[in-house]
Design a protein around this motif. Structure first.
Motif, PDB file in Angstrom:
ATOM      1  N   SER A   1       0.969  -1.190   0.176  1.00 11.18           N
ATOM      2  CA  SER A   1      -0.008   0.176  -0.076  1.00 11.18           C
ATOM      3  C   SER A   1       0.801   1.235   0.008  1.00 11.18           C
ATOM      4  CB  SER A   1      -0.917  -0.001   1.005  1.00 11.18           C
ATOM      5  OG  SER A   1      -1.721   1.146   1.249  1.00 11.18           O
TER       6      SER A   1
ATOM      7  N   MET B   1       0.838   4.033  -3.034  1.00  9.07           N
ATOM      8  CA  MET B   1       0.495   5.545  -2.832  1.00  9.07           C
ATOM      9  C   MET B   1       1.541   6.430  -3.338  1.00  9.07           C
ATOM     10  SD  MET B   1      -1.788   7.323  -2.062  1.00  9.07           S
ATOM     11  CE  MET B   1      -2.868   6.526  -1.146  1.00  9.07           C
ATOM     12  N   GLN B   2       2.746   5.808  -3.125  1.00  9.46           N
ATOM     13  CA  GLN B   2       3.986   6.919  -3.536  1.00  9.46           C
ATOM     14  C   GLN B   2       3.974   6.820  -4.975  1.00  9.46           C
ATOM     15  OE1 GLN B   2       5.463   8.743  -1.427  1.00  9.46           O
ATOM     16  NE2 GLN B   2       4.156   7.679   0.128  1.00  9.46           N
TER      17      GLN B   2
ATOM     18  N   MET C   1       1.536   6.659  -6.861  1.00  7.41           N
ATOM     19  CA  MET C   1       0.381   7.541  -7.421  1.00  7.41           C
ATOM     20  C   MET C   1       0.634   9.193  -7.238  1.00  7.41           C
ATOM     21  SD  MET C   1      -3.382   5.761  -6.480  1.00  7.41           S
ATOM     22  CE  MET C   1      -2.831   5.260  -4.867  1.00  7.41           C
ATOM     23  N   THR C   2       1.474   9.772  -6.061  1.00  5.17           N
ATOM     24  CA  THR C   2       1.722  10.780  -6.092  1.00  5.17           C
ATOM     25  C   THR C   2       2.900  11.161  -6.927  1.00  5.17           C
ATOM     26  OG1 THR C   2       3.490  10.176  -4.197  1.00  5.17           O
ATOM     27  CG2 THR C   2       0.983  10.896  -3.635  1.00  5.17           C
TER      28      THR C   2
ATOM     29  N   HIS D   1     -10.859  -0.561  -4.748  1.00  2.00           N
ATOM     30  CA  HIS D   1     -11.510   0.112  -3.540  1.00  2.00           C
ATOM     31  C   HIS D   1     -12.360  -1.173  -2.990  1.00  2.00           C
ATOM     32  CE1 HIS D   1     -12.893   2.528  -0.360  1.00  2.00           C
ATOM     33  NE2 HIS D   1     -13.884   2.489  -0.703  1.00  2.00           N
TER      34      HIS D   1
ATOM     35  N   VAL E   1      -5.650   0.220   0.072  1.00  2.00           N
ATOM     36  CA  VAL E   1      -4.740   1.170  -0.776  1.00  2.00           C
ATOM     37  C   VAL E   1      -5.297   2.524  -0.459  1.00  2.00           C
ATOM     38  CG1 VAL E   1      -4.030   2.030  -3.061  1.00  2.00           C
ATOM     39  CG2 VAL E   1      -4.078  -0.384  -2.444  1.00  2.00           C
ATOM     40  N   PHE E   2      -6.486   2.955  -0.551  1.00  2.00           N
ATOM     41  CA  PHE E   2      -7.031   4.472  -0.633  1.00  2.00           C
ATOM     42  C   PHE E   2      -7.398   4.729   0.720  1.00  2.00           C
ATOM     43  CE2 PHE E   2      -8.269   2.579  -5.014  1.00  2.00           C
ATOM     44  CZ  PHE E   2      -7.429   3.400  -5.568  1.00  2.00           C
TER      45      PHE E   2
ATOM     46  N   GLU F   1      -4.686   4.539   3.028  1.00  2.00           N
ATOM     47  CA  GLU F   1      -3.226   5.122   3.336  1.00  2.00           C
ATOM     48  C   GLU F   1      -3.309   6.182   3.463  1.00  2.00           C
ATOM     49  OE1 GLU F   1       0.972   4.476   3.960  1.00  2.00           O
ATOM     50  OE2 GLU F   1      -0.480   2.663   3.735  1.00  2.00           O
ATOM     51  N   LYS F   2      -2.446   6.786   4.556  1.00  2.00           N
ATOM     52  CA  LYS F   2      -2.477   8.404   4.629  1.00  2.00           C
ATOM     53  C   LYS F   2      -1.623   8.913   3.438  1.00  2.00           C
ATOM     54  CE  LYS F   2      -1.092  11.822   8.099  1.00  2.00           C
ATOM     55  NZ  LYS F   2      -0.429  12.131   9.438  1.00  2.00           N
ATOM     56  N   ILE F   3      -2.341   9.876   2.982  1.00  2.00           N
ATOM     57  CA  ILE F   3      -1.303  10.658   1.740  1.00  2.00           C
ATOM     58  C   ILE F   3      -0.126  11.588   2.207  1.00  2.00           C
ATOM     59  CG2 ILE F   3      -1.649  12.261  -0.176  1.00  2.00           C
ATOM     60  CD1 ILE F   3      -4.529  11.676  -0.248  1.00  2.00           C
TER      61      ILE F   3
END
Length: 452
Positions: free
Chosen positions: A88, A92-93, A95-96, A216, A226-227, A229-231
């Motif tokens: 996860s 997230m990394q 995607m950013t 999701h 996954v979503f 996870e703290k951004i």
């Protein structure tokens, strides 16, 4: 993916993982195929404008996709090593990072698109179509890049059928909006080739939204939360992805951009030659989806086995993938030769353009086998996380050997525009040879480290 105990089991698992990837790749490329063929029916200028726009967009798209592909071997090896708690975070990394890269590409487009089109000295209407086709595509750039990250996550779990179904759902959406916006059906504006850009952007948003919903809500993806996870941005993780992904992206960029560079150099020739060249490249690229699907599958399979330190199994997957790719490459050669006449009529109603398309397709036969060798080997080397040397090999093969040779042949011999294709063939053959030698070196090196 799961551990196998025989070559037959590996062949079956390889096929199970690969065929949805193949359908997905063909489906994604069919969007470009539909753009080109439907634009060609609108007129030679529309086909040429979309050709020029695609020639500028495709290297950027494939290069950035290559960077984001770094997540596939990273996640595959994490899964093979049973470090699922990291999945996860890395996703997230990714995607950013995709959002950041999208912003850079958008800024670059604002700064350089107009000067590049002006430099090419195109017919005014062709340049206008190319510019606004790209503006339309830009509407879907962010969802496309983020989708490529999510797709790598889905593929790394071996759930390749999911991406296949999402792509198959998207194809009729793409075809519908192309029809509506290119030809102005049912009261929509008649935009010609420009409409193809907006239609494809709408399709990218559709794919992105559906993928988000699947990850999701649908197991096994939803268990990774996954979503939730703290951004937060981890520059350390970005660095890890970029160190692995940048050489991958540049390798793919150098291979795809040589085709685009040839299209740009062909601006010295007539609109009919530009259109025919791009149509032939477009069809040959559709067949290229087969070896690139082998490459993606090999990255997953080899990365999984390397993560589990089963080097013999990794080598067996390598042999299976490369041999099957060569066999399908031979079939592709036959398909191009036999169907070159009917294929030409898909792209144009103009007899002179159709004749030129058929001539270019004869040259396309000769680089099918080189693609069938070098592309899956690139996938294997990514599975081993060996990306820097293949990047240098691609640079030398395509830009130091292939493109200069093509320019000389096109400018100073009777081959004319076909000289560029001879240069492409030479660059691909040299790259295939380099990569084959490199693969043997890496396999021996990794086996020595593991078994010492």
């Amino acid at each position: 993916m799961f551990e196998t105990s025989s070559k037959l089991e590996k062949l079956k698992l390889f096929a199970i993982v690969m065929w949805p990837i193949l359908v997905t790749q063909v489906g994604l490329y069919m969007m470009n195929f539909i753009d080109t063929t439907m634009s060609g029916q609108a007129g030679a200028e529309d086909l040429a404008g979309v050709a020029i726009g695609s020639s500028l967009w495709v290297p950027i798209l494939t290069g950035i996709t290559g960077i984001l592909l770094a997540l596939t071997p990273i996640l595959a090896q994490k899964i093979g090593a049973q470090k699922t708690e990291d999945i996860s975070f890395y996703l997230m990394q990714g995607m950013t990072l995709a959002l950041f890269i999208s912003a850079l590409v958008f800024i670059a487009g604002l700064l350089f698109l107009e000067p590049i089109l002006a430099f090419m000295s195109l017919e005014e209407n062709v340049a206008y179509i190319a510019k606004h086709y790209l503006i339309g595509l830009a509407v879907g750039m962010i969802p496309l890049f983020v989708y490529n990250v999510l797709r790598g996550f889905i593929d790394s779990l071996g759930q390749t059928k999911t991406n296949m179904f999402i792509t198959l759902l998207a194809l009729p959406v793409n075809a519908l909006f192309n029809y509506l916006l290119i030809f102005g059906a049912f009261g929509f504006p008649e935009l010609g080739g420009i409409g193809a850009g907006y239609a494809t952007a709408i399709t990218y948003w559709f794919i992105f939204i559906v993928t988000i919903l699947v990850i999701h809500r649908v197991p096994p993806f939803s268990i990774y939360r996954v979503f939730r996870e703290k951004i937060r941005i981890s520059f350390g993780a970005w660095k890890e992805i970029l160190l692995l992904g940048t050489p991958i992206g540049l390798t793919i960029f150098f291979e795809t951009s040589i085709f685009s560079a040839v299209t740009l150099l062909m601006s010295q020739f007539s609109t009919e030659i530009i259109a025919a060249h791009q149509a032939a490249i477009n069809f040959a690229s559709l067949l290229y989806m087969v070896p690139i699907s082998f490459a993606f599958t090999l990255t997953i399979a080899v990365g999984y086995e390397v993560g589990a330190k089963r080097m013999v199994d990794a080598k067996q997957y390598t042999n299976i993938g490369i041999l099957l790719s060569i066999a399908t490459g031979l079939i592709a050669c036959v398909i191009i030769y036999v169907t070159r006449g009917p294929v030409a009529t898909l792209y144009t109603n103009d007899p002179s353009v159709a004749y030129l398309i058929q001539q270019f397709l004869l040259y396309a036969i000769f680089f099918q086998l080189s693609d069938a060798i070098n592309t899956p080997i690139q996938g294997v080397l990514r599975g081993y996380k060996d990306v820097n040397v293949p990047f240098i090999m691609a640079l030398v093969s395509f830009w130091i050997i292939g493109l200069p040779l093509g320019y000389v042949l096109a400018t100073y011999t009777q081959l004319g525009p076909y000289g560029y294709w001879v240069g492409l063939i030479a660059g691909l053959a040299v790259c295939a040879t380099f990569l084959y030698v490199r693969l043997g070196i890496i396999q021996r090196r990794v086996a020595k480290i593991v078994y010492e």
